[in-house]
Design a protein around this motif. Structure first.
Motif, mmCIF file in Angstrom:
data_model
loop_
_atom_site.group_PDB
_atom_site.id
_atom_site.type_symbol
_atom_site.label_atom_id
_atom_site.label_comp_id
_atom_site.label_asym_id
_atom_site.label_seq_id
_atom_site.Cartn_x
_atom_site.Cartn_y
_atom_site.Cartn_z
ATOM 1 N N GLY A 2 7.800 23.982 -22.035
ATOM 2 C CA GLY A 2 8.361 22.684 -21.669
ATOM 3 C C GLY A 2 9.618 22.816 -20.834
ATOM 4 O O GLY A 2 9.829 22.075 -19.874
ATOM 5 N N VAL A 3 10.469 23.797 -21.173
ATOM 6 C CA VAL A 3 11.692 24.027 -20.408
ATOM 7 C C VAL A 3 11.353 24.460 -18.985
ATOM 8 O O VAL A 3 11.918 23.959 -18.003
ATOM 9 C CB VAL A 3 12.577 25.087 -21.089
ATOM 10 N N LEU A 4 10.413 25.391 -18.865
ATOM 11 C CA LEU A 4 10.030 25.886 -17.537
ATOM 12 C C LEU A 4 9.395 24.787 -16.698
ATOM 13 O O LEU A 4 9.669 24.664 -15.493
ATOM 14 C CB LEU A 4 9.075 27.072 -17.677
ATOM 15 N N PHE A 5 8.538 23.988 -17.319
ATOM 16 C CA PHE A 5 7.935 22.884 -16.577
ATOM 17 C C PHE A 5 9.000 21.855 -16.196
ATOM 18 O O PHE A 5 8.895 21.186 -15.159
ATOM 19 C CB PHE A 5 6.830 22.234 -17.404
ATOM 20 N N ALA A 6 10.041 21.708 -17.033
ATOM 21 C CA ALA A 6 11.143 20.814 -16.681
ATOM 22 C C ALA A 6 11.908 21.360 -15.476
ATOM 23 O O ALA A 6 12.318 20.600 -14.594
ATOM 24 C CB ALA A 6 12.083 20.653 -17.875
ATOM 25 N N VAL A 7 12.103 22.680 -15.431
ATOM 26 C CA VAL A 7 12.739 23.304 -14.263
ATOM 27 C C VAL A 7 11.887 23.045 -13.026
ATOM 28 O O VAL A 7 12.405 22.752 -11.936
ATOM 29 C CB VAL A 7 12.928 24.818 -14.498
ATOM 30 N N GLN A 8 10.567 23.150 -13.192
ATOM 31 C CA GLN A 8 9.664 22.835 -12.080
ATOM 32 C C GLN A 8 9.877 21.396 -11.621
ATOM 33 O O GLN A 8 9.925 21.116 -10.412
ATOM 34 C CB GLN A 8 8.216 23.015 -12.520
ATOM 35 N N ALA A 9 10.028 20.467 -12.584
ATOM 36 C CA ALA A 9 10.243 19.064 -12.235
ATOM 37 C C ALA A 9 11.554 18.880 -11.484
ATOM 38 O O ALA A 9 11.635 18.087 -10.538
ATOM 39 C CB ALA A 9 10.224 18.205 -13.503
ATOM 40 N N VAL A 10 12.610 19.616 -11.889
ATOM 41 C CA VAL A 10 13.888 19.541 -11.181
ATOM 42 C C VAL A 10 13.716 20.026 -9.737
ATOM 43 O O VAL A 10 14.208 19.400 -8.784
ATOM 44 C CB VAL A 10 14.969 20.379 -11.894
ATOM 45 N N GLY A 11 12.999 21.143 -9.571
ATOM 46 C CA GLY A 11 12.708 21.625 -8.227
ATOM 47 C C GLY A 11 11.968 20.592 -7.406
ATOM 48 O O GLY A 11 12.251 20.393 -6.213
ATOM 49 N N SER A 12 11.030 19.890 -8.045
ATOM 50 C CA SER A 12 10.253 18.855 -7.351
ATOM 51 C C SER A 12 11.130 17.677 -6.949
ATOM 52 O O SER A 12 11.004 17.136 -5.847
ATOM 53 C CB SER A 12 9.115 18.372 -8.252
ATOM 54 N N ILE A 13 12.007 17.269 -7.866
ATOM 55 C CA ILE A 13 12.889 16.134 -7.581
ATOM 56 C C ILE A 13 13.781 16.450 -6.374
ATOM 57 O O ILE A 13 13.932 15.636 -5.455
ATOM 58 C CB ILE A 13 13.756 15.799 -8.815
ATOM 59 N N ILE A 14 14.364 17.645 -6.364
ATOM 60 C CA ILE A 14 15.246 18.037 -5.258
ATOM 61 C C ILE A 14 14.463 18.153 -3.954
ATOM 62 O O ILE A 14 14.880 17.648 -2.904
ATOM 63 C CB ILE A 14 15.954 19.366 -5.590
ATOM 64 N N TRP A 15 13.303 18.793 -4.017
ATOM 65 C CA TRP A 15 12.513 18.995 -2.795
ATOM 66 C C TRP A 15 11.939 17.685 -2.260
ATOM 67 O O TRP A 15 11.752 17.529 -1.048
ATOM 68 C CB TRP A 15 11.406 20.007 -3.059
ATOM 69 N N ALA A 16 11.675 16.723 -3.160
ATOM 70 C CA ALA A 16 11.162 15.417 -2.720
ATOM 71 C C ALA A 16 12.169 14.708 -1.819
ATOM 72 O O ALA A 16 11.783 13.907 -0.957
ATOM 73 C CB ALA A 16 10.822 14.545 -3.924
ATOM 74 N N THR A 17 13.460 14.977 -1.998
ATOM 75 C CA THR A 17 14.473 14.362 -1.118
ATOM 76 C C THR A 17 14.543 15.063 0.229
ATOM 77 O O THR A 17 15.057 14.501 1.205
ATOM 78 C CB THR A 17 15.872 14.415 -1.778
#
Length: 445
Positions: free
Chosen positions: A297-312
């Motif tokens: 869950g932590v790693l997938f959350a890190v993936q989500a953070v990467g996605s949020i930043i890259w989406a911008t």
């Protein structure tokens, strides 16, 4: 012309997709915990991929039906919202049942069957709730703003993922047990599903109250359709609609095939991979295996953070295709590195990079496709396009056990294979042709 269509404000586009935040919490809880749940119930690791066939199988059946039906629907609530609401209600009920599969004092086989049936209904309902959000952006946002609207949707999707992925760890940290008797799902996971269900229904209610869909006449005017024109004879024939689909439908679909097969292997094998590489265990009853489950869950959350930043960052690219290729290649590097890492914290970088590919997968395919479609049959085409998401997951799931045997049971190697698939996806992006005609001059593609 798109430039003559009215623009939506930021908050109007936000409201269109806000319910996606809750739906994605449910989806992330499912994707991060299904392998853990069935392994805990007694599934053989070589058979884990088969449990993942049900979600995309239900998607490939349900989403074209929802798209086709909602194209023909209009009621007080709107065109897409009635399906969104029904799907969310069913998902909430099933989310309260699935994590209790091992708690009803059934035999292992009975618990497994109960879990499979619950999973089938959960994924069906999530699909019913999820698809209308993509359709509403296609319905109500002009071509110039669709990139922004789908980026907002991508942001909310990843924010929901971040919350859902971290729930089991959060509940563990506040003192809720993360282990349980053999064959029983840990309470930390059970409570995660309960709270996720509550957030899902609240977010969907918000969207229902805030969004007013276009009535048929306004919709026809917005998309340049003649409301008095009789429907084509083949309007309900999916096969004939597929024959007439724009080239972007098929070329983006090829890219989707490689991308979604890759992520299927991530969802299936991350838990076993990091349990073996970082905790040194394959025993599903051990504290180490369940700790690894929380770390997923932590790693997938890190993936989500990467996605949020890259989406911008994605809207800053001048070319959709360039953005797509760069994103997938960076994600491939992230996947390939996982096999060689034995430190749980170093994996943050790997999954952060994987998030770049995920951000592109959430935003770019639908931007390219909806810009290639007229408003006619929008829901049906988006429902059929979901086959390019579901079919690769089914193929990957069917091949997963065989591939795992070929790599000697090394689940980390399955994530390396996922990286190779993303590279193939990046190569396939070159074939994409954008726009509503198949023969545009190169400079307008």
């Amino acid at each position: 012309m798109p430039s003559q269509k009215r623009n939506l404000t930021f908050w109007q586009m936000w409201n269109l997709s806000f319910g996606f935040f809750g739906v994605q919490i449910a989806y992330s809880l499912q994707s991060a915990n299904i392998s853990r749940i069935f392994a805990t119930l007694g599934a053989d690791p070589h058979n884990l991929s088969y449990f993942w066939i049900l979600p995309p199988l239900m998607g490939i059946i349900v989403q074209p039906i929802i798209g086709s039906l909602s194209d023909k629907t209009w009621c007080r609530l709107g065109r897409r919202i009635p399906y969104l609401l029904v799907g969310a209600i069913i998902a909430v009920i099933v989310m309260c049942l699935l994590p209790n599969a091992g708690s009803f004092h059934m035999a292992v086989s009975g618990a497994m069957v109960f879990g499979l049936i619950s999973l089938m209904f959960l994924d069906t309902s999530i699909n019913v709730a999820m698809q209308p959000f993509k359709m509403m952006v296609g319905d109500m946002v002009n071509d110039e703003q669709k990139g922004t609207a789908y980026s907002i949707q991508s942001f909310l999707c990843n924010a929901g993922s971040l919350v859902g992925y971290l729930f089991p760890l959060f509940f563990t940290l506040i003192g809720i047990a993360n282990t349980a008797p053999e064959g029983v799902i840990p309470p930390s996971v059970v409570y995660s599903f309960y709270v996720g269900a509550a957030i899902l229904i609240l977010c969907v209610i918000y969207t229902v109250l805030k969004v007013k869909e276009m009535p048929p006449k306004e919709y026809a005017e917005f998309h340049g359709l003649d409301p008095n024109k009789p429907k084509e004879e083949n309007s309900g024939n999916w096969f004939k609609l597929l024959v007439k689909a724009p080239k972007a439908f098929w070329t983006v679909g090829l890219v989707q095939f490689f991308c979604w097969a890759a992520f299927m292997y991530m969802w299936t094998y991350t838990n076993g991979s990091i349990a073996a590489n970082c905790w040194g265990t394959t025993d599903v009853t051990s504290e180490g295996y369940q700790d690894a489950g929380n770390w997923v869950g932590v790693l997938f959350a890190v993936q989500a953070v990467g996605s949020i930043i890259w989406a911008t960052v994605l809207p800053r690219f001048k070319s959709h295709k360039t953005a797509y290729i760069v994103s997938l290649l960076i994600g491939a590097i992230g996947f390939m590195s996982i096999m060689f890492i034995h430190n749980q914290y170093v994996l943050f970088l790997s999954y952060f990079l994987v998030g770049f590919a995920w951000a592109a997968m959430l935003a770019l395919p639908f931007t390219i496709l909806t810009n290639s479609l007229s408003g006619d049959h929008m829901g049906t085409y988006l429902g059929l396009f979901n086959g390019t998401i579901c079919l690769p997951q089914i193929v990957a799931a069917l091949c997963g056990g065989l591939l795992l045997r070929l790599v000697g049971g090394n689940q980390g190697a399955m994530l390396f294979i996922a990286g190779v698939l993303l590279v193939l996806g990046a190569i396939s992006v070159v074939m994409i042709r954008e726009g509503r005609t198949e023969a545009l001059p190169p400079e307008k593609k």
